[in-house]
Design a protein around this motif. Sequence first.
Motif, PDB file in Angstrom:
ATOM      1  N   LEU A   1       0.840  -1.199   0.000  1.00 31.74           N
ATOM      2  CA  LEU A   1       0.000   0.000   0.000  1.00 31.74           C
ATOM      3  C   LEU A   1       0.876   1.250   0.000  1.00 31.74           C
ATOM      4  O   LEU A   1       0.608   2.193  -0.750  1.00 31.74           O
ATOM      5  CB  LEU A   1      -0.952   0.007   1.202  1.00 31.74           C
ATOM      6  N   ALA A   2       1.927   1.257   0.788  1.00 33.88           N
ATOM      7  CA  ALA A   2       2.831   2.407   0.799  1.00 33.88           C
ATOM      8  C   ALA A   2       3.455   2.623  -0.576  1.00 33.88           C
ATOM      9  O   ALA A   2       3.598   3.759  -1.036  1.00 33.88           O
ATOM     10  CB  ALA A   2       3.917   2.229   1.857  1.00 33.88           C
ATOM     11  N   ARG A   3       3.801   1.540  -1.272  1.00 37.50           N
ATOM     12  CA  ARG A   3       4.363   1.663  -2.625  1.00 37.50           C
ATOM     13  C   ARG A   3       3.337   2.279  -3.576  1.00 37.50           C
ATOM     14  O   ARG A   3       3.683   3.151  -4.389  1.00 37.50           O
ATOM     15  CB  ARG A   3       4.801   0.300  -3.158  1.00 37.50           C
ATOM     16  N   ARG A   4       2.073   1.854  -3.455  1.00 38.34           N
ATOM     17  CA  ARG A   4       1.026   2.427  -4.306  1.00 38.34           C
ATOM     18  C   ARG A   4       0.755   3.893  -3.939  1.00 38.34           C
ATOM     19  O   ARG A   4       0.510   4.718  -4.818  1.00 38.34           O
ATOM     20  CB  ARG A   4      -0.250   1.590  -4.221  1.00 38.34           C
ATOM     21  N   GLN A   5       0.836   4.206  -2.649  1.00 37.26           N
ATOM     22  CA  GLN A   5       0.662   5.597  -2.240  1.00 37.26           C
ATOM     23  C   GLN A   5       1.804   6.462  -2.768  1.00 37.26           C
ATOM     24  O   GLN A   5       1.561   7.577  -3.251  1.00 37.26           O
ATOM     25  CB  GLN A   5       0.562   5.691  -0.714  1.00 37.26           C
ATOM     26  N   LEU A   6       3.026   5.963  -2.717  1.00 35.15           N
ATOM     27  CA  LEU A   6       4.158   6.702  -3.293  1.00 35.15           C
ATOM     28  C   LEU A   6       3.973   6.908  -4.794  1.00 35.15           C
ATOM     29  O   LEU A   6       4.253   7.993  -5.314  1.00 35.15           O
ATOM     30  CB  LEU A   6       5.471   5.975  -3.015  1.00 35.15           C
ATOM     31  N   ALA A   7       3.492   5.878  -5.476  1.00 33.57           N
ATOM     32  CA  ALA A   7       3.224   6.018  -6.909  1.00 33.57           C
ATOM     33  C   ALA A   7       2.150   7.076  -7.147  1.00 33.57           C
ATOM     34  O   ALA A   7       2.232   7.847  -8.112  1.00 33.57           O
ATOM     35  CB  ALA A   7       2.809   4.670  -7.502  1.00 33.57           C
ATOM     36  N   SER A   8       1.146   7.128  -6.259  1.00 31.21           N
ATOM     37  CA  SER A   8       0.095   8.145  -6.413  1.00 31.21           C
ATOM     38  C   SER A   8       0.663   9.540  -6.191  1.00 31.21           C
ATOM     39  O   SER A   8       0.239  10.498  -6.846  1.00 31.21           O
ATOM     40  CB  SER A   8      -1.077   7.875  -5.459  1.00 31.21           C
TER      41      SER A   8
ATOM     42  N   MET B   1       5.518  14.688   6.495  1.00 29.97           N
ATOM     43  CA  MET B   1       6.551  14.402   7.479  1.00 29.97           C
ATOM     44  C   MET B   1       7.573  13.427   6.896  1.00 29.97           C
ATOM     45  O   MET B   1       8.786  13.658   6.965  1.00 29.97           O
ATOM     46  CB  MET B   1       5.935  13.813   8.745  1.00 29.97           C
ATOM     47  N   ASP B   2       7.083  12.338   6.322  1.00 31.86           N
ATOM     48  CA  ASP B   2       7.996  11.338   5.778  1.00 31.86           C
ATOM     49  C   ASP B   2       8.901  11.916   4.698  1.00 31.86           C
ATOM     50  O   ASP B   2      10.102  11.613   4.665  1.00 31.86           O
ATOM     51  CB  ASP B   2       7.207  10.147   5.228  1.00 31.86           C
ATOM     52  N   PHE B   3       8.354  12.752   3.828  1.00 28.73           N
ATOM     53  CA  PHE B   3       9.189  13.332   2.775  1.00 28.73           C
ATOM     54  C   PHE B   3      10.224  14.287   3.355  1.00 28.73           C
ATOM     55  O   PHE B   3      11.343  14.364   2.852  1.00 28.73           O
ATOM     56  CB  PHE B   3       8.334  14.001   1.692  1.00 28.73           C
ATOM     57  N   GLN B   4       9.895  15.005   4.413  1.00 27.04           N
ATOM     58  CA  GLN B   4      10.898  15.871   5.036  1.00 27.04           C
ATOM     59  C   GLN B   4      11.945  15.059   5.800  1.00 27.04           C
ATOM     60  O   GLN B   4      13.104  15.429   5.850  1.00 27.04           O
ATOM     61  CB  GLN B   4      10.240  16.911   5.940  1.00 27.04           C
ATOM     62  N   LEU B   5      11.551  13.920   6.365  1.00 29.31           N
ATOM     63  CA  LEU B   5      12.497  13.066   7.079  1.00 29.31           C
ATOM     64  C   LEU B   5      13.285  12.153   6.139  1.00 29.31           C
ATOM     65  O   LEU B   5      14.313  11.592   6.520  1.00 29.31           O
ATOM     66  CB  LEU B   5      11.775  12.226   8.132  1.00 29.31           C
ATOM     67  N   GLY B   6      12.767  11.945   4.923  1.00 31.07           N
ATOM     68  CA  GLY B   6      13.484  11.149   3.930  1.00 31.07           C
ATOM     69  C   GLY B   6      13.231   9.656   3.990  1.00 31.07           C
ATOM     70  O   GLY B   6      13.943   8.886   3.355  1.00 31.07           O
ATOM     71  N   THR B   7      12.200   9.243   4.727  1.00 33.93           N
ATOM     72  CA  THR B   7      11.905   7.816   4.849  1.00 33.93           C
ATOM     73  C   THR B   7      10.437   7.622   5.231  1.00 33.93           C
ATOM     74  O   THR B   7       9.813   8.511   5.806  1.00 33.93           O
ATOM     75  CB  THR B   7      12.819   7.164   5.905  1.00 33.93           C
ATOM     76  N   VAL B   8       9.913   6.455   4.911  1.00 30.56           N
ATOM     77  CA  VAL B   8       8.561   6.108   5.328  1.00 30.56           C
ATOM     78  C   VAL B   8       8.648   5.668   6.790  1.00 30.56           C
ATOM     79  O   VAL B   8       9.327   4.691   7.110  1.00 30.56           O
ATOM     80  CB  VAL B   8       7.957   4.995   4.446  1.00 30.56           C
TER      81      VAL B   8
END
Length: 181
Positions: free
Chosen positions: A4-11, A34-41
């Motif tokens: 799901l996280a992979r599909r959300q990243l694709a979205s 938050m995750d994009f500012q921290l650089g990780t899921v």
Amino acid sequence: MDELARRQLASIAEVIAVAGAGGIPVWLRGGWAMDFQLGTVTRPHLDVDWYCWRDDAGRLADLLVAGGWLPDPGMPVESQLDLFAADVEVSFAYLGRDAAGRPTVGSGAWAGTPLPAGMLDAPPGRIGPLTAPTISVAAQIEFKQMYPVWMPDRPRRAKDFDDLAQLRAHPGRADLRTPRP
């Protein structure tokens, strides 16, 4: 990272591409910001939260629907734009502008309320090769701190405490590590 996280990243990549091609600015908010500012899921996410200008929402909806996204019939489009594709949900809260052009809440009972200064001025975040515009870390912290005050019927959740700790420890943000009263 789960599927799901992979599909959300694709979205996220798709929304950035579609909005960019349409000249429509968008900003991640919530957990993915938050995750994009921290650089990780950092944790699982139920959906992908965004901001867009209220005036751009109709055109953005048209572009995403043309690409296969479906409107969520359970959320009135006057409040925010909610779309889904399979099990991925995206939500666009609306931004307005005050007389000086500063961002405000764009719809609902709080329409016109000023949003945090500098909220839209954050550098893009990154997870792997994907960069995304996000709201600022300071705004993320303010929202996480203030939700229970602004909306007493929505108490802070365990994930909010964890998110606050991670955001306050954000590299280069020593000014945000000490909680405000």
